[in-house]
Design a protein around this motif. Structure first.
Motif, short mmCIF file in Angstrom:
data_model
loop_
_atom_site.label_atom_id
_atom_site.label_comp_id
_atom_site.label_asym_id
_atom_site.label_seq_id
_atom_site.Cartn_x
_atom_site.Cartn_y
_atom_site.Cartn_z
N PRO A 123 0.82 -1.22 0.00
CA PRO A 123 0.00 0.00 0.00
C PRO A 123 0.86 1.27 0.00
CG PRO A 123 -0.85 -1.59 1.59
CD PRO A 123 0.43 -2.16 1.05
N GLU A 124 1.97 1.24 0.78
CA GLU A 124 2.82 2.45 0.85
C GLU A 124 3.46 2.73 -0.51
OE1 GLU A 124 3.42 -0.34 2.80
OE2 GLU A 124 2.09 0.41 4.37
N ARG A 172 2.42 1.70 -3.48
CA ARG A 172 1.41 2.14 -4.46
C ARG A 172 1.17 3.64 -4.33
NH1 ARG A 172 -2.92 -1.24 -6.65
NH2 ARG A 172 -2.15 -3.34 -6.76
N GLN A 173 1.07 4.09 -3.07
CA GLN A 173 0.83 5.51 -2.83
C GLN A 173 2.00 6.35 -3.32
OE1 GLN A 173 -2.07 6.88 -1.76
NE2 GLN A 173 -1.04 8.78 -2.36
N ARG A 174 3.22 5.86 -3.03
CA ARG A 174 4.41 6.61 -3.44
C ARG A 174 4.49 6.70 -4.97
NH1 ARG A 174 9.06 8.54 -1.29
NH2 ARG A 174 10.97 8.22 -2.48
N ALA A 184 1.96 6.61 -6.97
CA ALA A 184 0.91 7.54 -7.40
C ALA A 184 1.36 8.98 -7.19
CB ALA A 184 -0.39 7.26 -6.65
N ASP A 185 2.04 9.25 -6.08
CA ASP A 185 2.49 10.62 -5.79
C ASP A 185 3.47 11.10 -6.87
OD1 ASP A 185 0.93 10.54 -3.53
OD2 ASP A 185 2.60 10.20 -2.13
N ARG A 197 1.56 11.54 -10.27
CA ARG A 197 0.74 12.75 -10.32
C ARG A 197 1.60 14.01 -10.38
NH1 ARG A 197 -4.75 12.17 -8.92
NH2 ARG A 197 -4.78 14.32 -8.18
N HIS A 229 -6.10 8.66 -12.71
CA HIS A 229 -5.33 9.89 -12.44
C HIS A 229 -5.35 10.83 -13.65
CE1 HIS A 229 -3.92 8.53 -8.56
NE2 HIS A 229 -3.49 7.40 -9.08
#
Ligand SMILES: [Zn+2]
Length: 284
Positions: free
Chosen positions: A117-118, A120-122, A124-125, A128, A155
């Motif tokens: 999860p971490e 995936r978020q990184r 995405a950051d 974006r 996104h």
């Protein structure tokens, strides 16, 4: 309308990769071989801050084009400050006609280490932030799509860009259409040369001709004729090195699948590459 002589354009190749030698000697030789076969232009995407200068210099040396970005596989090692460095590089080279896109950027949900999860978020950051930079600098993007098409599209809906290329595309008809609707072309390369890749080969036939661009992704994704299976490698057959010189033959395979001539494919994929990466036009 501008007249031009159609050429093959390899819209995605990592000629700065270590496989091509520290001094790029093998890249220069491979590029000459490709040129002799009608490959008039290559696009060399960066993958991390550490090779921004390398891809730019190499593109100038070879008479090719380049993109600047942070690849999802490089996100675990990347720093926030690398995004500032990317912004600064895009600004510094805004008048360089060989800088044609922000890339290679995207999301990779295939590599297990990138799927927490971490992470995936990184990813995405970083994705974006780089979509925002593409918008700021008015550049198209070159997308890495691996098990991530729907999330990439989500996104993109929030941060629409001027389109670009969904590289090594291997998704569904619907996902393909969604990228086309966002102004993207779809990159086809070595994967389409394998007969068992039925869905991908069907897509290469059913998509409108103006949707396709061609790429080798060299040195990765070797076409079928260079690929050695694990069993073959065990008996001493070496994996062939994938270079831009394979692009015309890949184009020939796609043309054959569509029942059209290689010349027509060359012409169409050239026009499509110019449409996806408009700055290529200025290079002729
Ligand atoms: Zn790539």
């Amino acid at each position: 309308m501008a007249r031009y002589t159609a050429m093959w354009i390899d819209t995605h190749c990592h000629l700065d990769a270590p496989e091509f030698g520290a001094d790029h000697a093998l890249a220069v030789a491979a590029r000459e071989r490709a040129a002799a076969l009608g490959v008039g232009r290559c696009v060399i995407p960066a993958v991390e801050r550490g090779n921004f200068d390398t891809v730019r210099r190499l593109a100038h040396r070879l008479g090719d084009a380049y993109a600047l970005g942070i690849h999802p596989l490089c996100v675990p090692e990347a720093q926030e400050s690398d995004l500032e460095a990317l912004d600064a590089s895009l600004a510094a080279h805004r008048d360089d006609p060989r800088l044609v896109a922000v890339g290679e950027i995207g999301l990779d949900f295939f590599v297990p280490a990138l799927c927490s999860p971490e992470m995936r978020q990184r990813q995405a950051d970083f994705y974006r932030a780089q979509l925002r930079l593409a918008r700021k600098h008015h550049l198209p993007v070159i997308l890495h799509v691996r098990r991530s098409a729907d999330v990439l599209l989500k996104h993109l809906r929030e941060l629409p860009t001027g389109g670009g290329i969904a590289h090594a595309f291997n998704g569904s008809e619907q996902q393909a259409q969604a990228f086309l609707d966002h102004g993207f072309k779809l990159g086809f390369g070595g994967a389409v040369t394998f007969e068992p890749a039925r869905q991908l080969r069907r897509l290469a036939v059913s998509l409108p001709l103006d949707a396709l661009v061609l790429e080798t992704d060299s040195p990765d994704i070797p076409p079928q004729w260079l690929y050695a299976t694990a069993a073959e490698r065990a008996t001493g057959r070496a994996q062939g090195v994938n270079t831009p010189a394979e692009l015309p033959r890949i184009g020939g395979v796609v043309a054959g699948l569509r029942g059209m001539g290689a010349d027509e494919m060359q012409e169409a994929s050239h026009a499509n590459a110019w449409a996806a990466l408009p700055r290529l036009k200025a290079l002729g």
